[in-house]
Design a protein around this motif. Sequence first.
Motif, PDB file in Angstrom:
ATOM      1  N   ASP A   1       0.687  -1.376   0.051  1.00 52.69           N
ATOM      2  CA  ASP A   1      -0.023   0.540   0.041  1.00 52.69           C
ATOM      3  C   ASP A   1       0.458   1.104   0.034  1.00 52.69           C
ATOM      4  OD1 ASP A   1      -2.473  -1.099  -0.009  1.00 52.69           O
ATOM      5  OD2 ASP A   1      -3.276  -0.878   1.999  1.00 52.69           O
ATOM      6  N   ALA A   2       1.916   1.024   0.857  1.00 52.93           N
ATOM      7  CA  ALA A   2       2.901   2.611   0.720  1.00 52.93           C
ATOM      8  C   ALA A   2       3.654   2.914  -0.239  1.00 52.93           C
ATOM      9  CB  ALA A   2       4.124   2.210   1.612  1.00 52.93           C
ATOM     10  N   ARG A   3       3.690   1.781  -1.286  1.00 52.92           N
ATOM     11  CA  ARG A   3       4.264   1.568  -2.642  1.00 52.92           C
ATOM     12  C   ARG A   3       2.973   2.232  -3.428  1.00 52.92           C
ATOM     13  NH1 ARG A   3       4.003   2.224  -7.627  1.00 52.92           N
ATOM     14  NH2 ARG A   3       5.320   1.499  -8.644  1.00 52.92           N
ATOM     15  N   ARG A   4       2.243   1.713  -3.031  1.00 51.52           N
ATOM     16  CA  ARG A   4       1.032   2.382  -4.477  1.00 51.52           C
ATOM     17  C   ARG A   4       0.646   4.222  -3.910  1.00 51.52           C
ATOM     18  NH1 ARG A   4      -1.453  -2.456  -2.611  1.00 51.52           N
ATOM     19  NH2 ARG A   4      -1.076  -4.420  -4.353  1.00 51.52           N
ATOM     20  N   LEU A   5       0.566   4.257  -2.606  1.00 49.65           N
ATOM     21  CA  LEU A   5       0.632   5.495  -2.314  1.00 49.65           C
ATOM     22  C   LEU A   5       1.234   6.607  -2.355  1.00 49.65           C
ATOM     23  CD1 LEU A   5      -0.958   4.952   1.195  1.00 49.65           C
ATOM     24  CD2 LEU A   5      -2.048   5.578  -0.882  1.00 49.65           C
ATOM     25  N   ALA A   6       2.773   6.189  -2.934  1.00 47.32           N
ATOM     26  CA  ALA A   6       3.249   7.217  -3.074  1.00 47.32           C
ATOM     27  C   ALA A   6       3.399   8.226  -4.219  1.00 47.32           C
ATOM     28  CB  ALA A   6       4.884   5.985  -3.693  1.00 47.32           C
ATOM     29  N   TYR A   7       2.863   7.619  -5.046  1.00 45.12           N
ATOM     30  CA  TYR A   7       2.758   8.826  -6.316  1.00 45.12           C
ATOM     31  C   TYR A   7       1.424  10.011  -5.648  1.00 45.12           C
ATOM     32  CZ  TYR A   7       1.951  11.265 -10.559  1.00 45.12           C
ATOM     33  OH  TYR A   7       1.457  11.811 -11.417  1.00 45.12           O
ATOM     34  N   PRO A   8       0.331   9.185  -4.837  1.00 46.93           N
ATOM     35  CA  PRO A   8      -0.632  10.643  -4.714  1.00 46.93           C
ATOM     36  C   PRO A   8      -0.067  10.939  -3.090  1.00 46.93           C
ATOM     37  CG  PRO A   8      -1.314   8.151  -4.689  1.00 46.93           C
ATOM     38  CD  PRO A   8      -0.086   8.331  -5.357  1.00 46.93           C
ATOM     39  N   ALA A   9       1.135  10.325  -2.703  1.00 45.73           N
ATOM     40  CA  ALA A   9       1.192  10.737  -1.445  1.00 45.73           C
ATOM     41  C   ALA A   9       2.053  12.318  -1.769  1.00 45.73           C
ATOM     42  CB  ALA A   9       1.999  10.341  -0.782  1.00 45.73           C
ATOM     43  N   LEU A  10       3.495  12.227  -2.842  1.00 45.63           N
ATOM     44  CA  LEU A  10       4.163  13.033  -4.074  1.00 45.63           C
ATOM     45  C   LEU A  10       3.077  14.329  -4.642  1.00 45.63           C
ATOM     46  CD1 LEU A  10       6.772  10.624  -5.041  1.00 45.63           C
ATOM     47  CD2 LEU A  10       7.180  12.556  -3.131  1.00 45.63           C
ATOM     48  N   GLU A  11       2.128  13.635  -4.893  1.00 47.44           N
ATOM     49  CA  GLU A  11       1.603  14.874  -5.846  1.00 47.44           C
ATOM     50  C   GLU A  11       0.965  15.895  -4.636  1.00 47.44           C
ATOM     51  OE1 GLU A  11      -1.314  12.434  -7.905  1.00 47.44           O
ATOM     52  OE2 GLU A  11      -1.046  13.359  -9.850  1.00 47.44           O
ATOM     53  N   ARG A  12       0.707  15.837  -3.509  1.00 46.67           N
ATOM     54  CA  ARG A  12       0.487  16.367  -2.456  1.00 46.67           C
ATOM     55  C   ARG A  12       1.545  17.630  -2.386  1.00 46.67           C
ATOM     56  NH1 ARG A  12      -0.052  14.493   2.219  1.00 46.67           N
ATOM     57  NH2 ARG A  12      -1.241  15.746   3.748  1.00 46.67           N
ATOM     58  N   LEU A  13       3.043  17.276  -2.072  1.00 45.28           N
ATOM     59  CA  LEU A  13       3.549  18.353  -2.789  1.00 45.28           C
ATOM     60  C   LEU A  13       3.812  19.598  -3.609  1.00 45.28           C
ATOM     61  CD1 LEU A  13       6.515  15.986  -0.831  1.00 45.28           C
ATOM     62  CD2 LEU A  13       4.547  16.482   0.104  1.00 45.28           C
ATOM     63  N   GLY A  14       3.496  18.839  -4.592  1.00 41.70           N
ATOM     64  CA  GLY A  14       3.369  19.979  -5.558  1.00 41.70           C
ATOM     65  C   GLY A  14       3.747  19.232  -6.839  1.00 41.70           C
ATOM     66  N   PRO A  15       3.421  19.789  -7.962  1.00 45.40           N
ATOM     67  CA  PRO A  15       3.321  19.304  -9.570  1.00 45.40           C
ATOM     68  C   PRO A  15       4.367  18.422  -9.356  1.00 45.40           C
ATOM     69  CG  PRO A  15       3.225  21.865 -10.197  1.00 45.40           C
ATOM     70  CD  PRO A  15       3.596  21.758  -7.787  1.00 45.40           C
ATOM     71  N   VAL A  16       3.982  16.796 -10.297  1.00 40.94           N
ATOM     72  CA  VAL A  16       4.822  15.980  -9.623  1.00 40.94           C
ATOM     73  C   VAL A  16       5.248  15.733 -11.447  1.00 40.94           C
ATOM     74  CG1 VAL A  16       5.539  13.771  -9.629  1.00 40.94           C
ATOM     75  CG2 VAL A  16       4.112  14.937  -8.182  1.00 40.94           C
ATOM     76  N   LEU A  17       6.704  16.107 -12.363  1.00 41.86           N
ATOM     77  CA  LEU A  17       6.825  15.258 -13.410  1.00 41.86           C
ATOM     78  C   LEU A  17       7.520  13.480 -13.419  1.00 41.86           C
ATOM     79  CD1 LEU A  17       6.765  15.755 -16.239  1.00 41.86           C
ATOM     80  CD2 LEU A  17       9.555  17.291 -16.166  1.00 41.86           C
ATOM     81  N   THR A  18       6.673  13.132 -13.713  1.00 43.36           N
ATOM     82  CA  THR A  18       6.932  11.928 -14.058  1.00 43.36           C
ATOM     83  C   THR A  18       7.646  10.850 -15.335  1.00 43.36           C
ATOM     84  OG1 THR A  18       4.160  11.231 -12.642  1.00 43.36           O
ATOM     85  CG2 THR A  18       5.840   9.552 -13.560  1.00 43.36           C
TER      86      THR A  18
END
Lengths: 456, 456
Positions: A319-336
């Motif tokens: 779950d932590a792995r799956r949540l990583a992306y949305p968790a990071l999006e909370r910090l600002g725009p993410v360029l993947t």
Amino acid sequence: MELVAELRAVVPVDRVLDDPDVIEGYLQDHAEWAEYARAAAVVRPRSTAEVQAVVRVAAERRVPIVPRGAGTGLSGGANAVEGCIVLSFESMAEVLEINEAERYAVVRPGIVNDDLRAICAERGLWYPPDPASAPWSTIGGNVATNAGGLCCVKYGVTRDYVLALEVVNGRGDVVRLGRRTAKGVAGYDLCGLMVGSEGTLGIITEITVRLRPTRPPERTIAGYFDSVVAAGEAVSAVSASGVIPSALELVDRHCLEAVDAWKNMGLSTEANVVLLGRVDTPGHAGEAEARTVLRCFEEAGATWAAVSSDEQEAEALFDARRLAYPALERLGPVLTEDVCVPKALVPEMLARIEKTAAAHDTLIANIAHAGDGNLHPLLITPIGDEDAKLRAQAAFEDIIADAIELGGTVTGEHGIGLLKRGGLRREVSQGVLEMHRAIKTALDPLGILNPGKVFS
Amino acid sequence: MELVAELRAVVPVDRVLDDPDVIEGYLQDHAEWAEYARAAAVVRPRSTAEVQAVVRVAAERRVPIVPRGAGTGLSGGANAVEGCIVLSFESMAEVLEINEAERYAVVRPGIVNDDLRAICAERGLWYPPDPASAPWSTIGGNVATNAGGLCCVKYGVTRDYVLALEVVNGRGDVVRLGRRTAKGVAGYDLCGLMVGSEGTLGIITEITVRLRPTRPPERTIAGYFDSVVAAGEAVSAVSASGVIPSALELVDRHCLEAVDAWKNMGLSTEANVVLLGRVDTPGHAGEAEARTVLRCFEEAGATWAAVSSDEQEAEALFDARRLAYPALERLGPVLTEDVCVPKALVPEMLARIEKTAAAHDTLIANIAHAGDGNLHPLLITPIGDEDAKLRAQAAFEDIIADAIELGGTVTGEHGIGLLKRGGLRREVSQGVLEMHRAIKTALDPLGILNPGKVFS
């Protein structure tokens, strides 16, 4: 007649949306950095005949069509182009057939990946491709981008499961490609060609996917590491051991901290980098495989590693792995990023990414389908910081250059869309680009299908 | 300048053969019933540059090129067309790289399948695709036809193992398609499109194949049956059981008798039909799978069935399967079918083949990759009996019609070549044929690459 009026003349009026406020929600995917433009209309068809009717109108008027699943793409492939018709498949989500004896399912493109998986599971069947977006993304979008996921390392990608497609091509013809038999070589692999073509060669209206029997329970091996490079060495060791894990995921410190900040899981106090391996070979052989993976982790310098005996604990880590992306999006725009390199070069590529982050003063978090060599460096910039954005874009280009230099590819599973068009030009030769253009022209002579995506 | 002289001007003279007696051996494959014509020359290139030089001469003069591996094809795909240049790859057979860490091999097209497998085996690696022609057929030919084999039922076909190709296209350009990484979605799957295109879209000059770790030892389950239909029901039962065997082959009475007449193995006194199953899951789980397959055989009415404890005995049975085709060829010209039907319909298809044999008074023997639903009815006619040949051709068409009616395909693994062009027209729609033609024109605008094959 106006375009919208003509569309409403050929499909039921409720299918056609033109209210700008409503349309706004259909103009882009999750690639926050990719451009998008205004659409003339959004059509939500309910049948192949309706799709065909829309394509014919578009062909007559030379209006671009942008097909769209759930909009979870990360390369801008579903982003609207100026004046286009967005074709959204949310109302074409039926399961038409599940054939247990032959192990295939026939579905409409709008069905959500997890929904299909749940329906299959009820029958003792398994649809393997499991992109992290599986709770939201659609099979149609998965096919258009040849989506990957966690279990690819053992079970392959979406293309490996697509047996047949119904497609409306750029001439407005409905064609059936592929087959329902286990094997078949009658003519060119046009079905495989459609997979991953990002809506530029045809619009998918029906999909037949191959299924597998439900797989045996998995064993999870978790390892904590001090550095991404040490974790990368563990990945190379697993690859060299001959064990084919059913997942091998890497989550770095930045991701762990972001997940902790959001969900308070306490992971970042334990580890700098977490490696999550799974094996699903049954019985003693599976136990032996789990021990091998554990030994690879330990010998690469894990600060802690164990075969999990607790399925809930293992699921929490995933779950932590799956949540990583949305968790990071909370910090600002993410360029993947989505580079994929030879497995043995995962440590080298991770080291280069660290250097790139320092050189461009950019926060780069890493999640990775490490067992495939498929890395997702996530470049995060504070909201509104334009300088940081420029630095991140420079870092993005450096990562692409490094991946190509190491014999890798600019996109392992997300697709070219808009963001990686420059990367494609760097990865393949002029001759290969010319073959792309020739095939595009052959199958979409009017150039109305998702124009400007993959290549301009 | 004459064509042969010009060819000798662009490649070393010893590469170019024009002696009619020598050329005669390069004009056809093993499809004894397919037409072939005279070639202007045979070229045996030693490098990509030499292939490119020949293609440029051919392009300039609009002379057809027919690429050729070992000539073991069964559909006429490698047959010479009037005035063509045959490009034979016997002198381009090098292994360029075996990468143990990434598990891939880079080879030239002329390497023989079994030779590659042997080289891989020395390194603990396995190249799975195993057509019955593996002792003679080349990887280049395997790729051009997307060859199948015995282990496909579990491990997939040639396309599943082709990571990258170097190709000379119809414009004489050398392009590199695909990748060496585990995943990649940069652009269209042009590599997959080349696989199975039977030399009509490009000439393959280098192949990168994915390898697997050496697999665990197999267990063999043999079953004797009174009828092909009972054996077909055993096949359906195995498929429904959820066990994925690593081989599931059917050999009928006519084959057993032909093998006995040649090799005196005494099989035909024991059984009317032999089913050979294999499983390679390790440990107790594999034992359980073998028992499940055995139970499926017994419940379908096997007159005798057992899990073989003797590897030599098991190999002898598989040898009988491999010898079936050459044994039947001793009886007269063989017209080989290659239909593939849904697995649950194998009994129905076998029953229809029996009826077809009776209706057209034609001897039809059956070998089958039964676990895939891929049947090889072999139509045998006495040498010189023209009436029998006409009856066999009618039977051939009926079998194709039945396969299509049952939702199957006209070719599971041999390809369209010349013999199945009519079948392709029956299997796919006009729109799909038009897509084939558009792609052919896009990639081979001069129409010089193996013209007239797959479609006219």
